[in-house]
Design a protein around this motif. Structure first.
Motif, PDB file in Angstrom:
ATOM      1  N   LEU A   1       0.830  -1.197   0.000  1.00 58.46           N
ATOM      2  CA  LEU A   1       0.000   0.000   0.000  1.00 58.46           C
ATOM      3  C   LEU A   1       0.870   1.254   0.000  1.00 58.46           C
ATOM      4  O   LEU A   1       0.609   2.207  -0.735  1.00 58.46           O
ATOM      5  CB  LEU A   1      -0.933  -0.020   1.207  1.00 58.46           C
ATOM      6  N   GLN A   2       1.907   1.232   0.776  1.00 58.75           N
ATOM      7  CA  GLN A   2       2.851   2.352   0.843  1.00 58.75           C
ATOM      8  C   GLN A   2       3.475   2.583  -0.541  1.00 58.75           C
ATOM      9  O   GLN A   2       3.558   3.739  -1.006  1.00 58.75           O
ATOM     10  CB  GLN A   2       3.922   2.021   1.873  1.00 58.75           C
ATOM     11  N   ALA A   3       3.887   1.521  -1.216  1.00 59.11           N
ATOM     12  CA  ALA A   3       4.486   1.636  -2.545  1.00 59.11           C
ATOM     13  C   ALA A   3       3.480   2.147  -3.567  1.00 59.11           C
ATOM     14  O   ALA A   3       3.804   2.982  -4.419  1.00 59.11           O
ATOM     15  CB  ALA A   3       5.044   0.283  -2.983  1.00 59.11           C
ATOM     16  N   GLU A   4       2.238   1.686  -3.476  1.00 64.16           N
ATOM     17  CA  GLU A   4       1.197   2.129  -4.407  1.00 64.16           C
ATOM     18  C   GLU A   4       0.916   3.619  -4.244  1.00 64.16           C
ATOM     19  O   GLU A   4       0.730   4.335  -5.227  1.00 64.16           O
ATOM     20  CB  GLU A   4      -0.072   1.312  -4.183  1.00 64.16           C
ATOM     21  N   ILE A   5       0.897   4.085  -3.007  1.00 66.39           N
ATOM     22  CA  ILE A   5       0.686   5.512  -2.764  1.00 66.39           C
ATOM     23  C   ILE A   5       1.816   6.315  -3.392  1.00 66.39           C
ATOM     24  O   ILE A   5       1.583   7.336  -4.039  1.00 66.39           O
ATOM     25  CB  ILE A   5       0.573   5.802  -1.248  1.00 66.39           C
ATOM     26  N   ARG A   6       3.041   5.827  -3.241  1.00 63.50           N
ATOM     27  CA  ARG A   6       4.188   6.537  -3.826  1.00 63.50           C
ATOM     28  C   ARG A   6       4.086   6.562  -5.350  1.00 63.50           C
ATOM     29  O   ARG A   6       4.340   7.590  -5.981  1.00 63.50           O
ATOM     30  CB  ARG A   6       5.486   5.895  -3.393  1.00 63.50           C
ATOM     31  N   LEU A   7       3.720   5.443  -5.960  1.00 64.23           N
ATOM     32  CA  LEU A   7       3.601   5.385  -7.420  1.00 64.23           C
ATOM     33  C   LEU A   7       2.510   6.314  -7.937  1.00 64.23           C
ATOM     34  O   LEU A   7       2.675   6.977  -8.962  1.00 64.23           O
ATOM     35  CB  LEU A   7       3.314   3.953  -7.877  1.00 64.23           C
ATOM     36  N   GLN A   8       1.376   6.345  -7.248  1.00 60.36           N
ATOM     37  CA  GLN A   8       0.242   7.119  -7.741  1.00 60.36           C
ATOM     38  C   GLN A   8       0.319   8.599  -7.402  1.00 60.36           C
ATOM     39  O   GLN A   8      -0.254   9.420  -8.115  1.00 60.36           O
ATOM     40  CB  GLN A   8      -1.064   6.534  -7.209  1.00 60.36           C
TER      41      GLN A   8
END
Length: 85
Positions: free
Chosen positions: A12-19
């Motif tokens: 989830l942390q990585a997805e937030i960074r990507l988006q």
């Protein structure tokens, strides 16, 4: 925190960074999740109930078929009067 939960938090942390292009710490992410859970705490509390017995569509329809409108609007004050005198 178990390994599966930790991995999901990291995804989830990585997805937030990507988006968003913004790095967020796990602490920030957990704080936001808790804040949002408090806003919808009824759903959160319900998710911890021991049993959830969903009604079949036919049972739900049968329940609603038995309901009739009296034509009278009931206010919260009316209900309070009945319950609390």
């Amino acid at each position: 925190m178990d390994d599966d939960t930790k991995a999901r938090l990291e995804r989830l942390q990585a997805e937030i960074r990507l988006q968003t292009g913004r790095r967020v710490t796990q602490q920030e992410l957990l704080a936001r999740l808790v804040a949002e859970a408090i806003e919808s705490k009824a759903d959160l509390v319900d998710s911890f109930r021991e049993e959830r017995v969903p009604l079949a569509d036919a049972e739900r329809e049968a329940f609603h078929e038995g309901m009739v409108s009296s034509g009278v609007t009931t206010s919260e004050e009316d209900i309070d009067d009945v319950l609390y005198g």
